[in-house]
Design a protein around this motif. Structure first.
Motif, PDB file in Angstrom:
ATOM      1  N   LYS A   4     -24.173  25.603   1.636  1.00 59.67           N
ATOM      2  CA  LYS A   4     -23.662  26.869   1.526  1.00 59.67           C
ATOM      3  C   LYS A   4     -24.765  27.882   0.902  1.00 59.67           C
ATOM      4  O   LYS A   4     -25.007  28.905   1.255  1.00 59.67           O
ATOM      5  CB  LYS A   4     -22.206  26.998   0.816  1.00 59.67           C
ATOM      6  N   THR A  36     -18.503  38.697   5.334  1.00 57.32           N
ATOM      7  CA  THR A  36     -17.423  37.760   5.289  1.00 57.32           C
ATOM      8  C   THR A  36     -18.004  36.570   4.867  1.00 57.32           C
ATOM      9  O   THR A  36     -17.478  35.614   3.745  1.00 57.32           O
ATOM     10  CB  THR A  36     -17.044  37.235   6.746  1.00 57.32           C
ATOM     11  N   SER A  39     -18.565  36.773   1.163  1.00 60.70           N
ATOM     12  CA  SER A  39     -17.330  36.921   0.188  1.00 60.70           C
ATOM     13  C   SER A  39     -17.030  35.497   0.183  1.00 60.70           C
ATOM     14  O   SER A  39     -16.490  34.971  -0.832  1.00 60.70           O
ATOM     15  CB  SER A  39     -16.344  37.629   1.174  1.00 60.70           C
ATOM     16  N   ARG A  40     -16.918  34.795   1.393  1.00 64.30           N
ATOM     17  CA  ARG A  40     -16.462  33.157   1.181  1.00 64.30           C
ATOM     18  C   ARG A  40     -17.326  32.538   0.549  1.00 64.30           C
ATOM     19  O   ARG A  40     -16.856  31.753  -0.689  1.00 64.30           O
ATOM     20  CB  ARG A  40     -16.692  32.486   2.564  1.00 64.30           C
ATOM     21  N   ALA A  42     -18.906  33.749  -2.302  1.00 65.51           N
ATOM     22  CA  ALA A  42     -18.533  34.421  -3.731  1.00 65.51           C
ATOM     23  C   ALA A  42     -17.151  33.420  -4.049  1.00 65.51           C
ATOM     24  O   ALA A  42     -17.038  32.932  -5.591  1.00 65.51           O
ATOM     25  CB  ALA A  42     -18.504  35.777  -3.628  1.00 65.51           C
ATOM     26  N   GLN A  43     -16.199  33.393  -3.199  1.00 64.16           N
ATOM     27  CA  GLN A  43     -15.155  32.718  -3.471  1.00 64.16           C
ATOM     28  C   GLN A  43     -15.022  31.435  -3.834  1.00 64.16           C
ATOM     29  O   GLN A  43     -14.726  30.655  -5.016  1.00 64.16           O
ATOM     30  CB  GLN A  43     -14.005  32.907  -2.319  1.00 64.16           C
ATOM     31  N   ILE A  44     -15.980  30.593  -2.936  1.00 63.52           N
ATOM     32  CA  ILE A  44     -16.149  29.145  -3.255  1.00 63.52           C
ATOM     33  C   ILE A  44     -16.971  28.956  -4.677  1.00 63.52           C
ATOM     34  O   ILE A  44     -16.581  27.970  -5.455  1.00 63.52           O
ATOM     35  CB  ILE A  44     -16.995  28.682  -2.308  1.00 63.52           C
ATOM     36  N   ASN A  45     -17.942  29.880  -4.817  1.00 66.05           N
ATOM     37  CA  ASN A  45     -18.501  29.792  -6.132  1.00 66.05           C
ATOM     38  C   ASN A  45     -17.605  30.096  -7.517  1.00 66.05           C
ATOM     39  O   ASN A  45     -17.533  29.350  -8.350  1.00 66.05           O
ATOM     40  CB  ASN A  45     -19.644  30.867  -6.187  1.00 66.05           C
ATOM     41  N   ARG A  46     -16.594  30.929  -7.255  1.00 65.91           N
ATOM     42  CA  ARG A  46     -15.635  31.285  -8.482  1.00 65.91           C
ATOM     43  C   ARG A  46     -14.807  29.938  -8.560  1.00 65.91           C
ATOM     44  O   ARG A  46     -14.545  29.449  -9.504  1.00 65.91           O
ATOM     45  CB  ARG A  46     -14.598  32.518  -7.907  1.00 65.91           C
ATOM     46  N   GLN A  47     -14.329  29.456  -7.369  1.00 65.45           N
ATOM     47  CA  GLN A  47     -13.600  28.122  -7.303  1.00 65.45           C
ATOM     48  C   GLN A  47     -14.163  27.103  -8.097  1.00 65.45           C
ATOM     49  O   GLN A  47     -13.823  26.236  -8.697  1.00 65.45           O
ATOM     50  CB  GLN A  47     -13.184  27.987  -5.755  1.00 65.45           C
ATOM     51  N   SER A  48     -15.619  26.938  -7.596  1.00 67.62           N
ATOM     52  CA  SER A  48     -16.375  25.948  -8.086  1.00 67.62           C
ATOM     53  C   SER A  48     -16.729  25.952  -9.633  1.00 67.62           C
ATOM     54  O   SER A  48     -16.625  25.147 -10.660  1.00 67.62           O
ATOM     55  CB  SER A  48     -17.877  25.783  -7.552  1.00 67.62           C
ATOM     56  N   GLU A  50     -14.428  27.336 -11.743  1.00 68.14           N
ATOM     57  CA  GLU A  50     -13.122  27.194 -12.331  1.00 68.14           C
ATOM     58  C   GLU A  50     -12.950  25.636 -12.658  1.00 68.14           C
ATOM     59  O   GLU A  50     -12.325  25.256 -13.355  1.00 68.14           O
ATOM     60  CB  GLU A  50     -12.033  27.828 -11.443  1.00 68.14           C
TER      61      GLU A  50
END
Length: 136
Positions: A4, A36, A39-40, A42-48, A50
């Motif tokens: 990614k 898109t 955004s995905r 960034a979301q995956i990065n935030r999740q990782s 956390e």
């Protein structure tokens, strides 16, 4: 995750190409797709991030529990060693007491034997005196 990241770098490099003098046009659909994907990512990065924080918290808790377990183990080992020493001392005292008791029992046996012998001699002497008195 590395895949990614590579994808994000590829997309970024595509965005930078026009600045180097290459003419490229991005359609609205491609731009939407890029947004898109970003955004995905960034979301995956935030999740990782956390998940990483949670794993670090769990690691810290595990390390603390391990440290406490080590301290408890060391304390129990010290206590066990102290109890072993105490037990050895008690065994030595018990052995000494048993030896003393055995010696005392032997002495009592000798004393009782002497008393029996003395009593027998006294009865013999008393009987002899009675016999002597009666025969006179």
């Amino acid at each position: 995750m590395a895949r990614k990241l590579c994808m994000a770098l590829l997309l970024l490099s595509l965005l930078l190409l026009p600045s180097f003098g290459m003419a490229a046009e991005i359609t609205t659909a491609e731009l939407d797709r890029l947004e898109t994907n970003l955004s995905r990512l960034a979301q995956i990065n935030r999740q990782s991030q956390e998940e990483l924080r949670e794993l670090r918290r769990q690691l810290a808790a595990s390390q603390e529990a391990l440290a406490q377990a080590k301290q408890q183990s060391e304390a129990l080992t010290r206590q066990l060693n102290e109890l072993k020493l105490s037990s050895r001392a008690q065994e030595t005292l018990l052995q000494t007491a048993n030896e003393s008791l055995e010696k005392y029992a032997q002495e009592q046996k000798r004393t009782q034997s002497k008393i029996r012998t003395q009593r027998t001699i006294a009865w013999c002497v008393a009987g002899g005196l009675v016999f002597y008195k009666l025969s006179r």
